[in-house]
Enzyme design. Structure first.
Site, PDB file in Angstrom:
ATOM      1  N   LYS A  28      19.051 -10.956 -21.009  1.00  0.00           N
ATOM      2  CA  LYS A  28      18.703  -9.522 -21.012  1.00  0.00           C
ATOM      3  C   LYS A  28      18.536  -8.974 -22.430  1.00  0.00           C
ATOM      4  CE  LYS A  28      21.221  -8.530 -16.702  1.00  0.00           C
ATOM      5  NZ  LYS A  28      22.033  -9.741 -16.555  1.00  0.00           N
ATOM      6  N   ASP A  41      16.471  -5.251 -28.181  1.00  0.00           N
ATOM      7  CA  ASP A  41      16.625  -5.113 -29.636  1.00  0.00           C
ATOM      8  C   ASP A  41      15.267  -4.670 -30.176  1.00  0.00           C
ATOM      9  OD1 ASP A  41      17.520  -5.503 -32.371  1.00  0.00           O
ATOM     10  OD2 ASP A  41      18.988  -6.938 -31.592  1.00  0.00           O
TER      11      ASP A  41
HETATM   12  O1  C5P Z   1      28.445 -12.674  -8.518  1.00  0.00           O
HETATM   13  P1  C5P Z   1      27.200 -11.862  -8.312  1.00  0.00           P
HETATM   14  O2  C5P Z   1      26.382 -12.284  -7.113  1.00  0.00           O
HETATM   15  O3  C5P Z   1      27.479 -10.361  -8.340  1.00  0.00           O
HETATM   16  O4  C5P Z   1      26.310 -12.200  -9.590  1.00  0.00           O
HETATM   17  C1  C5P Z   1      25.125 -11.506  -9.871  1.00  0.00           C
HETATM   18  C2  C5P Z   1      24.529 -12.039 -11.124  1.00  0.00           C
HETATM   19  O5  C5P Z   1      23.301 -11.350 -11.376  1.00  0.00           O
HETATM   20  C3  C5P Z   1      25.403 -11.839 -12.361  1.00  0.00           C
HETATM   21  O6  C5P Z   1      25.268 -13.018 -13.150  1.00  0.00           O
HETATM   22  C4  C5P Z   1      24.804 -10.640 -13.073  1.00  0.00           C
HETATM   23  O7  C5P Z   1      24.885 -10.772 -14.476  1.00  0.00           O
HETATM   24  C5  C5P Z   1      23.331 -10.714 -12.648  1.00  0.00           C
HETATM   25  N1  C5P Z   1      22.600  -9.443 -12.614  1.00  0.00           N
HETATM   26  C6  C5P Z   1      22.976  -8.369 -11.858  1.00  0.00           C
HETATM   27  N2  C5P Z   1      22.249  -7.208 -11.889  1.00  0.00           N
HETATM   28  C7  C5P Z   1      21.141  -7.122 -12.633  1.00  0.00           C
HETATM   29  C8  C5P Z   1      20.739  -8.219 -13.391  1.00  0.00           C
HETATM   30  C9  C5P Z   1      21.484  -9.381 -13.354  1.00  0.00           C
HETATM   31  O8  C5P Z   1      23.979  -8.453 -11.144  1.00  0.00           O
HETATM   32  N3  C5P Z   1      20.390  -6.022 -12.594  1.00  0.00           N
END
Ligand code: C5P
Length: 226
Positions: free
Chosen positions: A60, A63
């Site tokens: 993500k 910058d």
């Molecule tokens: O454990 P869980 O299913 O909540 O993991 C979701 C993953 O998706 C995490 O690694 C989190 O960093 C990522 N993520 C998110 N929401 C976003 C972008 C990425 O939960 N908008």
């Protein structure tokens, strides 16, 4: 058919690789995020790729354009297939990220723009009074104009974005019916997200913290295919 991506959020590489190994025959994609990458570095991406998993490197980036372009060039030296930048980084930054990826040629990773994190409930984004769903739709429209390959959004925005653009849509915050939301606020079941047109579903804890991760992944794949 939508791709299931397991979020390998582990800091200990032994735990991460053991989980990846147990899942590599079941699904085709995994996600490496900040926790694993900061601890283990780019070698981990290539190790997972060698295991037969396509790697989504979810750092993500946000910058100044020059710094993000340089970070994308560095990421293109790994075998990562998909990278993320924050859409809120703006047009110059997003365009610089895409242009840097294109320098890697046809094998380049896709560049997806994060719209609104799925952990934001209405009223919790600093300085933003808009509804997260409306704001995510607005950011997706910009990402499309700026030439990004896709966006990251909750399942709630997926249908609207697919209707309004040719963007690929990747949805985290996916929770099989009955599982804990954890810190996610705008969650959706795999079946609903697929019905809404999601191209990629990211699932972390419901798989990685399950007693049998491969069985949990198979159950989600069955739900996606049904
Ligand atoms: O454990 P869980 O299913 O909540 O993991 C979701 C993953 O998706 C995490 O690694 C989190 O960093 C990522 N993520 C998110 N929401 C976003 C972008 C990425 O939960 N908008």
């Amino acid at each position: 058919m939508a791709e299931l991506i397991v979020a390998l959020d582990f800091s200990d590489p032994r735990d991460l690789l053991a989980c990846a190994r147990s899942l590599s025959g079941t699904l085709g994609w995994c996600k490496i995020g900040l926790e694993a990458f900061v601890k283990n570095g780019p070698g981990l991406v290539n190790e997972l790729d060698a295991m037969g998993l396509s790697v989504f490197l979810d750092l993500k980036f946000y910058d100044i354009p020059n710094t993000v372009a340089a970070a994308v060039r560095s990421a293109c030296k790994t075998r990562a297939r998909l990278l993320t930048v924050h859409t809120q980084g703006g047009e110059a930054m997003c365009r610089a990220a895409k242009a840097a990826a294109e320098e890697a040629g046809e094998e380049r990773p896709l560049i997806f723009g994060v719209t609104v994190l799925t952990s934001f409930a209405p009223g919790t984004m600093p300085g933003i009074t808009k509804d997260p769903q409306d704001f995510a739709m607005e950011l997706a429209g910009l990402a499309d104009t700026w030439g990004l390959d896709g966006v990251v959004c909750s399942g709630h925005e997926a249908a609207g974005i697919k209707k309004a653009s040719s963007l690929k849509v990747l949805c985290p915050g996916i929770r099989p019916a009955g599982s804990a939301a954890n810190d996610q606020a705008r969650v959706m079941t795999p079946a609903m997200a697929v019905a809404n047109g999601a191209d990629y579903l990211v699932v972390g804890r419901p798989i990685t913290r399950a007693a049998d991760p491969a069985a949990a992944a198979r159950a989600i794949l069955d739900e996606i295919r049904a």
